[in-house]
Design a protein around this motif. Structure first.
Motif, PDB file in Angstrom:
ATOM      1  N   GLN A  31      11.641   9.611  -6.298  1.00 46.72           N
ATOM      2  CA  GLN A  31      11.827   8.430  -5.238  1.00 46.72           C
ATOM      3  C   GLN A  31      10.971   8.246  -3.993  1.00 46.72           C
ATOM      4  N   ASP A  32      10.176   9.511  -3.518  1.00 44.79           N
ATOM      5  CA  ASP A  32       9.379   9.505  -2.498  1.00 44.79           C
ATOM      6  C   ASP A  32       8.228   8.956  -2.941  1.00 44.79           C
ATOM      7  N   LYS A  33       7.733   8.991  -4.127  1.00 44.69           N
ATOM      8  CA  LYS A  33       6.427   8.387  -4.506  1.00 44.69           C
ATOM      9  C   LYS A  33       6.674   6.915  -4.557  1.00 44.69           C
ATOM     10  N   VAL A  34       7.896   6.340  -5.036  1.00 50.12           N
ATOM     11  CA  VAL A  34       7.936   4.849  -5.056  1.00 50.12           C
ATOM     12  C   VAL A  34       8.165   4.197  -3.923  1.00 50.12           C
ATOM     13  N   THR A  35       9.007   4.790  -2.951  1.00 51.86           N
ATOM     14  CA  THR A  35       9.176   4.347  -1.406  1.00 51.86           C
ATOM     15  C   THR A  35       7.796   4.439  -0.795  1.00 51.86           C
ATOM     16  N   GLY A  36       7.023   5.626  -0.883  1.00 54.31           N
ATOM     17  CA  GLY A  36       5.737   5.346  -0.386  1.00 54.31           C
ATOM     18  C   GLY A  36       4.644   4.335  -0.751  1.00 54.31           C
ATOM     19  N   GLU A  67       5.667   1.654  -2.197  1.00 55.68           N
ATOM     20  CA  GLU A  67       6.149   0.465  -1.755  1.00 55.68           C
ATOM     21  C   GLU A  67       6.096   0.042  -0.195  1.00 55.68           C
ATOM     22  N   ALA A  68       5.788   1.092   0.390  1.00 55.60           N
ATOM     23  CA  ALA A  68       5.607   0.990   1.988  1.00 55.60           C
ATOM     24  C   ALA A  68       4.194   0.670   2.444  1.00 55.60           C
ATOM     25  N   GLY A  69       3.216   0.765   1.365  1.00 55.39           N
ATOM     26  CA  GLY A  69       1.949   0.651   1.528  1.00 55.39           C
ATOM     27  C   GLY A  69       0.922   1.570   1.435  1.00 55.39           C
ATOM     28  N   ALA A  70       1.497   2.810   0.630  1.00 50.03           N
ATOM     29  CA  ALA A  70       0.229   3.717   0.262  1.00 50.03           C
ATOM     30  C   ALA A  70      -0.275   3.121  -0.824  1.00 50.03           C
ATOM     31  N   ASP A  71      -1.497   3.698  -1.092  1.00 52.02           N
ATOM     32  CA  ASP A  71      -2.342   3.515  -2.279  1.00 52.02           C
ATOM     33  C   ASP A  71      -2.279   4.444  -3.526  1.00 52.02           C
ATOM     34  N   ASP A  72      -1.925   5.696  -3.114  1.00 55.61           N
ATOM     35  CA  ASP A  72      -2.090   6.631  -4.287  1.00 55.61           C
ATOM     36  C   ASP A  72      -0.826   7.933  -3.550  1.00 55.61           C
ATOM     37  N   TYR A  73      -0.683   8.790  -4.495  1.00 50.14           N
ATOM     38  CA  TYR A  73       0.137  10.035  -4.049  1.00 50.14           C
ATOM     39  C   TYR A  73      -0.434  11.158  -4.822  1.00 50.14           C
ATOM     40  N   LEU A  74      -0.196  12.298  -4.165  1.00 51.73           N
ATOM     41  CA  LEU A  74      -0.580  13.897  -4.515  1.00 51.73           C
ATOM     42  C   LEU A  74       0.575  14.546  -4.323  1.00 51.73           C
ATOM     43  N   VAL A  75       0.962  15.377  -5.501  1.00 49.39           N
ATOM     44  CA  VAL A  75       1.947  16.244  -5.370  1.00 49.39           C
ATOM     45  C   VAL A  75       1.455  17.650  -4.954  1.00 49.39           C
ATOM     46  N   LYS A  76       2.477  18.084  -3.993  1.00 48.36           N
ATOM     47  CA  LYS A  76       2.124  19.537  -3.352  1.00 48.36           C
ATOM     48  C   LYS A  76       2.933  20.460  -4.394  1.00 48.36           C
ATOM     49  N   VAL A 102      -4.462   4.669   1.834  1.00 45.63           N
ATOM     50  CA  VAL A 102      -3.437   5.863   2.377  1.00 45.63           C
ATOM     51  C   VAL A 102      -2.938   6.503   1.205  1.00 45.63           C
ATOM     52  N   LEU A 103      -3.065   8.152   1.238  1.00 54.44           N
ATOM     53  CA  LEU A 103      -2.616   8.806   0.246  1.00 54.44           C
ATOM     54  C   LEU A 103      -1.551   9.665   0.864  1.00 54.44           C
ATOM     55  N   ILE A 104      -0.420   9.648  -0.075  1.00 53.19           N
ATOM     56  CA  ILE A 104       0.833  10.283   0.433  1.00 53.19           C
ATOM     57  C   ILE A 104       0.994  11.901  -0.074  1.00 53.19           C
ATOM     58  N   LEU A 105       1.511  12.671   0.397  1.00 57.28           N
ATOM     59  CA  LEU A 105       1.895  13.861  -0.006  1.00 57.28           C
ATOM     60  C   LEU A 105       3.300  13.999  -0.415  1.00 57.28           C
ATOM     61  N   THR A 106       3.697  14.411  -1.486  1.00 53.29           N
ATOM     62  CA  THR A 106       4.932  14.266  -1.788  1.00 53.29           C
ATOM     63  C   THR A 106       5.441  15.828  -2.453  1.00 53.29           C
ATOM     64  N   ALA A 107       6.755  16.081  -2.457  1.00 52.98           N
ATOM     65  CA  ALA A 107       7.114  17.356  -2.994  1.00 52.98           C
ATOM     66  C   ALA A 107       7.265  17.001  -4.516  1.00 52.98           C
ATOM     67  N   ARG A 108       7.054  18.137  -5.210  1.00 51.79           N
ATOM     68  CA  ARG A 108       6.969  18.171  -6.708  1.00 51.79           C
ATOM     69  C   ARG A 108       8.443  17.734  -7.437  1.00 51.79           C
TER      70      ARG A 108
END
Length: 247
Positions: free
Chosen positions: A85-90, A92-101, A75-81
């Motif tokens: 906190q969203d990155k960490v929470t995501g 910890e919920a089970g996402a594997d990576d994140y990308l900032v919009k 799972v790749l999450i999209l977060t606000a720049r």
């Protein structure tokens, strides 16, 4: 590879669907968390891209419920720049990576490819199987160092089988993970693609790279046979000369 995109912003959702579709992925989309949760738990994807700030059900809850339902795809999450906190929470919920919009398409492609690759146990973009090298970044296949000309459908079939090397993959699974819903599921196209791959990658039938398992589908051999190399004849001139020198 089949991807799920859950994004409420229409422009970004369209951008992702068109770009990733152009990269050879089959893409399902959802505009809110409730629809996204249904798709995420009902089907097996190769990767999901989930925005954190979704209506109906937010991205964190969606990921948590998908993991609770036993879904283990990346799972790749999209977060606000700047919203760490969203990155960490995501994560910890089970996402594997994140990308900032906002993000660049090429970075999205690189992260998607990397997550799919790592999920199948590969650390590099180049998947090596004997003389066959599959470059997942460049969508290129080499046989003994020479590029093999494959159609997009042939390449997609090969890459999926390679990512699941050693597993028995049915034709139904291949069509569900590789092609859009309007694909002709009842045809013999998968058999045709596999037949073409065998001819192009193993024209002499020496590697046994893709085997047919009766009643179960196909299996990609992670350790293909090495074609035999003819040893010099003991009675050849070379052999005789060697023996004479040694005596």
């Amino acid at each position: 590879m089949r991807l799920l995109v859950v994004e409420d912003e229409a422009a970004i959702r369209t951008q992702l669907a068109e770009f990733l579709g152009g990269q050879g992925f089959a893409v399902d989309v959802a505009a809110d968390g409730r629809e996204g949760l249904f798709l995420a738990t009902e089907y097996d994807y190769d990767l999901a891209i989930i925005d954190i700030g979704l209506p109906e059900i937010d991205g964190i809850e969606l990921i948590t419920k998908a993991r609770a339902a036993g879904k283990s795809y990346p799972v790749l999450i999209l977060t606000a720049r700047g919203n760490w906190q969203d990155k960490v929470t995501g994560l910890e919920a089970g996402a594997d990576d994140y990308l900032v919009k906002p993000f660049h398409n090429e970075e999205m492609r690189a992260r998607v490819n990397a997550l799919i690759r790592r999920a199948s146990g590969h650390a590099k973009p180049q998947l090596e199987f004997g003389p066959v090298v599959i470059d997942t970044a460049g969508k290129q296949v080499l046989l003994s160092g020479n590029e093999v000309d494959l159609t997009s459908y042939e390449y997609n079939t090969l890459e999926y089988l390679a990512h699941h090397a050693g597993e028995a993959i049915t034709k139904t699974v291949l069509t569900e993970h590789l092609y859009q819903q309007d694909f002709e599921r009842d045809s013999n196209v998968i058999e045709v693609f596999v037949g073409r791959l065998r001819k192009k990658l193993d024209p002499k039938g020496e590697l046994e790279l893709i085997t047919t398992i009766r009643g179960r589908g196909y299996r990609f051999n992670p350790e293909p046979n090495t074609p035999a190399v003819n040893a010099p004849d003991a009675d050849s001139d070379t052999g005789a000369a060697h023996n004479n020198t040694a005596s």
